[in-house]
Design a protein around this motif. Sequence first.
Motif, mmCIF file in Angstrom:
data_model
loop_
_atom_site.group_PDB
_atom_site.id
_atom_site.type_symbol
_atom_site.label_atom_id
_atom_site.label_comp_id
_atom_site.label_asym_id
_atom_site.label_seq_id
_atom_site.Cartn_x
_atom_site.Cartn_y
_atom_site.Cartn_z
ATOM 1 N N GLN A 1 -38.897 -1.207 30.955
ATOM 2 C CA GLN A 1 -38.314 -2.504 30.621
ATOM 3 C C GLN A 1 -37.393 -3.035 31.721
ATOM 4 O O GLN A 1 -37.418 -4.223 32.040
ATOM 5 C CB GLN A 1 -37.507 -2.392 29.307
ATOM 6 C CG GLN A 1 -38.344 -2.143 28.072
ATOM 7 C CD GLN A 1 -37.509 -1.769 26.871
ATOM 8 O OE1 GLN A 1 -37.965 -1.117 25.960
ATOM 9 N NE2 GLN A 1 -36.248 -2.183 26.864
ATOM 10 N N LYS B 1 -40.046 -11.557 27.030
ATOM 11 C CA LYS B 1 -38.868 -12.157 27.666
ATOM 12 C C LYS B 1 -39.134 -13.579 28.133
ATOM 13 O O LYS B 1 -38.211 -14.352 28.346
ATOM 14 C CB LYS B 1 -38.436 -11.325 28.876
ATOM 15 C CG LYS B 1 -37.867 -9.966 28.530
ATOM 16 C CD LYS B 1 -37.128 -9.381 29.724
ATOM 17 C CE LYS B 1 -38.051 -9.206 30.922
ATOM 18 N NZ LYS B 1 -37.326 -8.654 32.087
ATOM 19 N N SER B 2 -40.422 -13.911 28.331
ATOM 20 C CA SER B 2 -40.758 -15.226 28.899
ATOM 21 C C SER B 2 -40.854 -16.291 27.816
ATOM 22 O O SER B 2 -40.831 -16.017 26.645
ATOM 23 C CB SER B 2 -42.061 -15.129 29.657
ATOM 24 O OG SER B 2 -43.102 -14.697 28.810
ATOM 25 N N ARG C 1 -45.174 -2.324 29.269
ATOM 26 C CA ARG C 1 -44.444 -3.154 30.246
ATOM 27 C C ARG C 1 -44.904 -4.607 30.168
ATOM 28 O O ARG C 1 -44.090 -5.530 30.232
ATOM 29 C CB ARG C 1 -44.642 -2.597 31.649
ATOM 30 C CG ARG C 1 -44.058 -3.487 32.746
ATOM 31 C CD ARG C 1 -44.072 -2.789 34.079
ATOM 32 N NE ARG C 1 -42.848 -2.013 34.295
ATOM 33 C CZ ARG C 1 -42.692 -1.139 35.287
ATOM 34 N NH1 ARG C 1 -43.689 -0.899 36.124
ATOM 35 N NH2 ARG C 1 -41.542 -0.501 35.424
ATOM 36 N N LYS C 2 -46.200 -4.797 29.994
ATOM 37 C CA LYS C 2 -46.726 -6.157 29.903
ATOM 38 C C LYS C 2 -46.190 -6.857 28.661
ATOM 39 O O LYS C 2 -45.795 -8.026 28.712
ATOM 40 C CB LYS C 2 -48.250 -6.112 29.874
ATOM 41 C CG LYS C 2 -48.912 -7.489 29.880
ATOM 42 C CD LYS C 2 -50.426 -7.366 29.925
ATOM 43 C CE LYS C 2 -51.071 -8.747 29.926
ATOM 44 N NZ LYS C 2 -52.562 -8.650 29.957
ATOM 45 N N ASP D 1 -38.342 -1.744 38.224
ATOM 46 C CA ASP D 1 -39.630 -2.082 38.837
ATOM 47 C C ASP D 1 -40.372 -0.838 39.308
ATOM 48 O O ASP D 1 -41.348 -0.932 40.084
ATOM 49 C CB ASP D 1 -39.418 -3.035 40.024
ATOM 50 C CG ASP D 1 -38.849 -4.374 39.593
ATOM 51 O OD1 ASP D 1 -39.216 -4.847 38.500
ATOM 52 O OD2 ASP D 1 -38.021 -4.941 40.339
ATOM 53 N N THR E 1 -42.568 -7.794 29.213
ATOM 54 C CA THR E 1 -42.454 -8.927 30.143
ATOM 55 C C THR E 1 -42.784 -10.242 29.440
ATOM 56 O O THR E 1 -42.091 -11.245 29.604
ATOM 57 C CB THR E 1 -43.394 -8.735 31.347
ATOM 58 O OG1 THR E 1 -43.074 -7.492 31.985
ATOM 59 C CG2 THR E 1 -43.238 -9.869 32.343
#
Length: 296
Positions: free
Chosen positions: A251, A295-296, A288-289, A254, A292
Amino acid sequence: MIRKKEGFEGEKAIIIPPKVVNQYRDTFLTREFYITDIGFYPKAKYHYRNRPEGTNEHILIHCVEGRGSATIDGFDLPIEANHFLIIPTGTQHLYRADPAYPWTIYWLHFGGKQADLIVAHLFEKMLSQKNKIMRSEPHLALFSKIYNTLQQGYSKENMEFIALTMPFYLSAFLLNDRFNYHPDEQAEDIVDRTIRFLKTSIHKTLSLKEIADQAHLSVSHFSNLFHKKTGYSPIEYFNHLKIQHACQLLQFSDRRIFEIALAIGIEDPYYFSRLFSTQMGISPKQYRKQWTLSKS
């Protein structure tokens, strides 16, 4: 013999109108936990209740001073300071304060779908004479918080707050050691110490023997102790901690997946992916996807 249901100097009590109780009994959140009566009786001399048919709600009495006694469905129970008494709905009961050293009690009547499950565990605990808890000012303050909230009225917000607070309040009776656990203030037991050791060893690969050795116990004895307290084997628990840390790295960093595997002591990235998927239901890459996208 003098017998009193209420009327004690300094007493406090709130009886919620039945119409209000019925309104919240079938409402989302409040149907899980709701209170019908709540109060505090200090030095309740001659306090006595006998209900051959029981009540429509569960009853909880928390004695903080003095003593009393109870007969619950044929079981005789002495009640002293820091003991609790739990009476499931519909259960025949009689309880009384000791005439020479009358109890001071916090009490409440309550119900709800989740409440039924917790009461069943509390009742079993009480009958096993494991109903003594540590006196805790934060716990008593929580009772006051619930009482003071009801004093402000029966709004939807107030009743939902109580429904969400009640499980935490009851946890002090069911899991008292955990409720009062302060790692900086008291000695850790073997299992707590082991969990702390595992958390600082996330980057390592440890065998069951190595974990047991740090506790200075045999593998079999240590494993039994650990499972009894946590519900998991030491290796299962260690893997939970590893995957928890891996989730945080996925989360908030990187790092590549093989680097995250190494960070939790796993050299084989394929084994890491299998372990992760088994616990989380999706692969590390998918996790992870998802994070991501959320959050968007």
